[in-house]
Design an enzyme around this catalytic site. Structure first.
Site, PDB file in Angstrom:
ATOM      1  N   GLU A 117      -4.824  -0.920  20.633  1.00  0.00           N
ATOM      2  CA  GLU A 117      -5.501  -0.973  21.931  1.00  0.00           C
ATOM      3  C   GLU A 117      -5.011   0.123  22.855  1.00  0.00           C
ATOM      4  O   GLU A 117      -3.842   0.480  22.841  1.00  0.00           O
ATOM      5  CB  GLU A 117      -5.182  -2.300  22.610  1.00  0.00           C
ATOM      6  CG  GLU A 117      -5.646  -3.491  21.846  1.00  0.00           C
ATOM      7  CD  GLU A 117      -5.241  -4.776  22.528  1.00  0.00           C
ATOM      8  OE1 GLU A 117      -5.561  -5.828  21.989  1.00  0.00           O
ATOM      9  OE2 GLU A 117      -4.602  -4.725  23.587  1.00  0.00           O
TER      10      GLU A 117
ATOM     11  N   CYS B   3      -2.942   3.952  29.224  1.00  0.00           N
ATOM     12  CA  CYS B   3      -1.836   3.149  28.726  1.00  0.00           C
ATOM     13  C   CYS B   3      -1.937   3.157  27.197  1.00  0.00           C
ATOM     14  O   CYS B   3      -2.901   2.620  26.651  1.00  0.00           O
ATOM     15  CB  CYS B   3      -2.000   1.746  29.313  1.00  0.00           C
ATOM     16  SG  CYS B   3      -0.856   0.555  28.686  1.00  0.00           S
TER      17      CYS B   3
ATOM     18  N   CYS C  45       4.596  -5.425  17.295  1.00  0.00           N
ATOM     19  CA  CYS C  45       5.915  -5.154  17.873  1.00  0.00           C
ATOM     20  C   CYS C  45       6.927  -6.074  17.220  1.00  0.00           C
ATOM     21  O   CYS C  45       6.605  -7.225  16.902  1.00  0.00           O
ATOM     22  CB  CYS C  45       5.881  -5.401  19.386  1.00  0.00           C
ATOM     23  SG  CYS C  45       7.405  -4.928  20.230  1.00  0.00           S
TER      24      CYS C  45
ATOM     25  N   CYS D  27       8.966 -10.882  22.315  1.00  0.00           N
ATOM     26  CA  CYS D  27       9.094 -11.443  23.665  1.00  0.00           C
ATOM     27  C   CYS D  27       8.154 -12.650  23.783  1.00  0.00           C
ATOM     28  O   CYS D  27       7.021 -12.614  23.306  1.00  0.00           O
ATOM     29  CB  CYS D  27       8.759 -10.394  24.722  1.00  0.00           C
ATOM     30  SG  CYS D  27       9.838  -8.962  24.629  1.00  0.00           S
TER      31      CYS D  27
ATOM     32  N   CYS E 128       4.529 -12.361  25.464  1.00  0.00           N
ATOM     33  CA  CYS E 128       3.681 -11.215  25.130  1.00  0.00           C
ATOM     34  C   CYS E 128       2.908 -11.483  23.840  1.00  0.00           C
ATOM     35  O   CYS E 128       3.498 -11.812  22.814  1.00  0.00           O
ATOM     36  CB  CYS E 128       4.565  -9.981  24.984  1.00  0.00           C
ATOM     37  SG  CYS E 128       3.700  -8.542  24.371  1.00  0.00           S
TER      38      CYS E 128
ATOM     39  N   SER F 197      11.502  -3.021  31.312  1.00  0.00           N
ATOM     40  CA  SER F 197      10.976  -4.371  31.546  1.00  0.00           C
ATOM     41  C   SER F 197      12.153  -5.315  31.697  1.00  0.00           C
ATOM     42  O   SER F 197      12.746  -5.732  30.702  1.00  0.00           O
ATOM     43  CB  SER F 197      10.089  -4.800  30.372  1.00  0.00           C
ATOM     44  OG  SER F 197       9.038  -3.880  30.222  1.00  0.00           O
ATOM     45  N   LEU F 198      12.483  -5.657  32.920  1.00  0.00           N
ATOM     46  CA  LEU F 198      13.675  -6.477  33.169  1.00  0.00           C
ATOM     47  C   LEU F 198      13.313  -7.966  33.081  1.00  0.00           C
ATOM     48  O   LEU F 198      13.891  -8.701  32.299  1.00  0.00           O
ATOM     49  CB  LEU F 198      14.270  -6.106  34.532  1.00  0.00           C
ATOM     50  CG  LEU F 198      15.686  -6.583  34.791  1.00  0.00           C
ATOM     51  CD1 LEU F 198      16.654  -6.082  33.735  1.00  0.00           C
ATOM     52  CD2 LEU F 198      16.157  -6.143  36.182  1.00  0.00           C
ATOM     53  N   ASN F 199      12.394  -8.383  33.917  1.00  0.00           N
ATOM     54  CA  ASN F 199      11.768  -9.712  33.787  1.00  0.00           C
ATOM     55  C   ASN F 199      12.663 -10.917  34.079  1.00  0.00           C
ATOM     56  O   ASN F 199      12.171 -12.041  34.117  1.00  0.00           O
ATOM     57  CB  ASN F 199      11.112  -9.906  32.416  1.00  0.00           C
ATOM     58  CG  ASN F 199       9.983  -8.912  32.185  1.00  0.00           C
ATOM     59  OD1 ASN F 199       9.490  -8.312  33.131  1.00  0.00           O
ATOM     60  ND2 ASN F 199       9.583  -8.733  30.944  1.00  0.00           N
TER      61      ASN F 199
ATOM     62  N   ASN G 226       0.125 -12.650  33.141  1.00  0.00           N
ATOM     63  CA  ASN G 226      -1.279 -12.772  32.773  1.00  0.00           C
ATOM     64  C   ASN G 226      -1.371 -13.918  31.748  1.00  0.00           C
ATOM     65  O   ASN G 226      -0.964 -13.749  30.608  1.00  0.00           O
ATOM     66  CB  ASN G 226      -1.711 -11.447  32.144  1.00  0.00           C
ATOM     67  CG  ASN G 226      -3.194 -11.221  32.255  1.00  0.00           C
ATOM     68  OD1 ASN G 226      -3.958 -12.140  32.517  1.00  0.00           O
ATOM     69  ND2 ASN G 226      -3.605  -9.996  32.056  1.00  0.00           N
TER      70      ASN G 226
ATOM     71  N   CYS H 146      -1.856  -6.877  27.200  1.00  0.00           N
ATOM     72  CA  CYS H 146      -1.309  -6.427  25.939  1.00  0.00           C
ATOM     73  C   CYS H 146      -1.660  -7.320  24.738  1.00  0.00           C
ATOM     74  O   CYS H 146      -1.300  -8.482  24.720  1.00  0.00           O
ATOM     75  CB  CYS H 146       0.202  -6.475  26.190  1.00  0.00           C
ATOM     76  SG  CYS H 146       1.252  -5.621  25.126  1.00  0.00           S
TER      77      CYS H 146
HETATM   78  N1  SAH Z   1       7.391  -2.715  24.778  1.00  0.00           N
HETATM   79  C1  SAH Z   1       7.453  -2.060  26.023  1.00  0.00           C
HETATM   80  C2  SAH Z   1       6.115  -1.536  26.493  1.00  0.00           C
HETATM   81  C3  SAH Z   1       4.917  -2.394  26.252  1.00  0.00           C
HETATM   82  S1  SAH Z   1       4.836  -3.940  27.118  1.00  0.00           S
HETATM   83  C4  SAH Z   1       8.044  -2.987  27.072  1.00  0.00           C
HETATM   84  O1  SAH Z   1       8.221  -4.155  26.795  1.00  0.00           O
HETATM   85  O2  SAH Z   1       8.380  -2.474  28.144  1.00  0.00           O
HETATM   86  C5  SAH Z   1       4.343  -3.398  28.743  1.00  0.00           C
HETATM   87  C6  SAH Z   1       4.632  -4.400  29.856  1.00  0.00           C
HETATM   88  O3  SAH Z   1       3.752  -5.520  29.758  1.00  0.00           O
HETATM   89  C7  SAH Z   1       6.039  -4.948  29.852  1.00  0.00           C
HETATM   90  O4  SAH Z   1       6.644  -4.761  31.126  1.00  0.00           O
HETATM   91  C8  SAH Z   1       5.849  -6.442  29.601  1.00  0.00           C
HETATM   92  O5  SAH Z   1       6.861  -7.172  30.253  1.00  0.00           O
HETATM   93  C9  SAH Z   1       4.457  -6.675  30.159  1.00  0.00           C
HETATM   94  N2  SAH Z   1       3.740  -7.837  29.627  1.00  0.00           N
HETATM   95  C10 SAH Z   1       3.647  -8.248  28.350  1.00  0.00           C
HETATM   96  N3  SAH Z   1       2.878  -9.369  28.263  1.00  0.00           N
HETATM   97  C11 SAH Z   1       2.470  -9.656  29.520  1.00  0.00           C
HETATM   98  C12 SAH Z   1       1.652 -10.697  30.092  1.00  0.00           C
HETATM   99  N4  SAH Z   1       1.100 -11.640  29.348  1.00  0.00           N
HETATM  100  N5  SAH Z   1       1.455 -10.679  31.436  1.00  0.00           N
HETATM  101  C13 SAH Z   1       1.995  -9.708  32.214  1.00  0.00           C
HETATM  102  N6  SAH Z   1       2.755  -8.705  31.721  1.00  0.00           N
HETATM  103  C14 SAH Z   1       3.009  -8.687  30.400  1.00  0.00           C
HETATM  104 FE1  SF4 Z   2       7.056  -5.729  22.373  1.00  0.00          FE
HETATM  105 FE2  SF4 Z   2       6.989  -4.996  24.984  1.00  0.00          FE
HETATM  106 FE3  SF4 Z   2       5.538  -7.094  24.087  1.00  0.00          FE
HETATM  107 FE4  SF4 Z   2       8.185  -7.301  24.223  1.00  0.00          FE
HETATM  108  S1  SF4 Z   2       6.771  -7.007  25.943  1.00  0.00           S
HETATM  109  S2  SF4 Z   2       6.915  -7.955  22.475  1.00  0.00           S
HETATM  110  S3  SF4 Z   2       8.819  -5.246  23.655  1.00  0.00           S
HETATM  111  S4  SF4 Z   2       5.286  -4.971  23.497  1.00  0.00           S
END
Ligand code: SAH
Ligand code: SF4
Length: 346
Positions: free
Chosen positions: A90, A103, A110, A114, A117, A211-213, A287, A330
């Site tokens: 994508e 993007c 991956c 996480c 995600c 991505s700290l979160n 999301n 994503c």
């Molecule tokens: N793997 C890398 C880049 C891709 S993810 C990373 O993790 O940084 C890109 C961003 O999307 C990350 O900051 C992640 O925390 C965020 N993300 C993933 N799933 C999401 C969701 N369902 N809602 C909001 N943000 C999300």
């Molecule tokens: Fe991979 Fe980034 Fe999604 Fe985590 S948030 S599973 S590192 S794509």
């Protein structure tokens, strides 16, 4: 058959030399493939017809296959591309004022798992090659003409720092062949500490997003298993060492989950953690995804979180969820496509 886009500049030089073609031909081909976005060797009219025919016997120009394109009411566009082996990736396009940001994905799936995600949940298939990363930009640029892609973020599917060789070569090509300045390119990582160090060595001046979160190791580990190996302290130390040009900052992405990491204490801790790091925070309301038992905080909580950070001197912006109506999160479009294929196959 050789895909000319799969070759580095040196490899292309050697390939053309084997036909007795001098180095200026490499420059011509690179210009036509990357700047003029030729689809077939036949389109490269700067080469004579016999030369094009001779090259076409052993080489071709690879192109991602567009499988799906959806355009959201807010202008966000989402593309599903097919790769030569049938896998899909994508790419998202986000117009925002004067900028048009693409993007890109760096992997099919991956490995990082996480919890929030969808890409992480659906597992890992393979790394993308440099060609497959760069071609997302070329293909989208072709589709949106006369608009121009101005910025690139590695925030699509995959962990770019787990595929650093291809990402480094892709960054080099975006910069030198597509003429996108490194200052307009951002690589986002879930926190692969050795990769952060390697990235700064191999691609200086590229922007870093992390991505700290979460603000505690317990919560971060439960959301992002990478935190077990590289906990928050080590991650932020690597950020402090990341060489930044004057006036540049590291972006910290912070996905907000309802009742989990969105309290005033969290905002306070986050401000404390980032003290001394030139930083800005992107707050991303989660999301929601059907399969995932996590919630999105109400808007007033998101705004209060932002205000608390700002009151502590941290630059924080809320990233509006773009393209919700077209499954822009994503991994969502790919998931839907897989469902359709399965249904059709039954
Ligand atoms: N793997 C890398 C880049 C891709 S993810 C990373 O993790 O940084 C890109 C961003 O999307 C990350 O900051 C992640 O925390 C965020 N993300 C993933 N799933 C999401 C969701 N369902 N809602 C909001 N943000 C999300
Ligand atoms: Fe991979 Fe980034 Fe999604 Fe985590 S948030 S599973 S590192 S794509």
């Amino acid at each position: 058959m050789v895909n000319l886009k799969a070759l580095s500049e040196d490899e292309l030089n050697a390939f053309l030399l084997s036909f007795g073609l001098p180095p200026f031909r490499t420059k011509q081909l690179l210009h036509w493939i990357y700047e003029k976005r030729a689809i077939r060797i036949h389109d490269i009219t700067v080469l004579s017809k016999p030369l094009r025919e001779m090259l076409s016997k052993t080489a071709y120009i690879g192109n991602l296959k567009l499988l799906d394109r959806s355009i959201s009411v807010d202008g966000t566009e989402k593309y599903l591309f097919g790769l030569d082996d049938g896998e899909t990736i994508e790419t998202v396009l986000i117009p925002d004022g004067g900028r048009t940001t693409i993007c890109v994905s760096s992997q099919v799936g991956c490995t990082m798992s996480c919890r929030f995600c969808l890409t992480g949940r659906t597992g890992f298939v393979r790394d993308l090659s440099a060609y497959e990363i760069v071609d997302q930009v070329i293909a989208v640029q072709r589709l949106i003409e006369p608009r121009v892609v101005t910025n690139v973020v590695f925030m699509g599917m995959g962990e770019p720092l787990n595929n650093l060789d291809s990402v480094t070569e892709a960054l080099r090509r975006m910069n030198s062949l597509l003429k996108i300045s490194k200052r307009r390119i951002t690589v986002s990582t879930s926190g692969v500490v050795p990769g952060i160090e390697r990235l700064s060595a191999s691609s200086p001046a590229v922007n870093l997003a992390v991505s700290l979160n979460a603000t505690t190791d317990d919560l971060r580990t439960s959301l992002m298993p990478v935190n077990r190996r590289y906990p928050i302290g080590r991650l932020l130390d690597a950020c402090r060492r990341y060489p930044l040009e004057p006036r540049r900052r590291i972006t910290f992405e912070y996905v907000l989950f309802d009742g989990l990491n969105d309290s005033a204490d969290d905002a306070d801790r986050l401000a404390g953690l980032l003290r001394g790091i030139p930083s800005k925070v992107n707050l991303i309301p989660f999301n929601p995804i059907k399969e995932i038992e996590l919630g999105r905080p109400p808007e007033r909580v998101v705004a209060a979180f932002r205000d608390l950070l700002q009151a502590r001197g941290i630059t924080a912006v809320v990233r509006k969820s773009k393209g919700r109506d077209i499954l822009a999160a994503c991994g969502q479009l790919r998931g839907r496509y897989a469902d359709t294929v399965e249904t059709t196959a039954c």
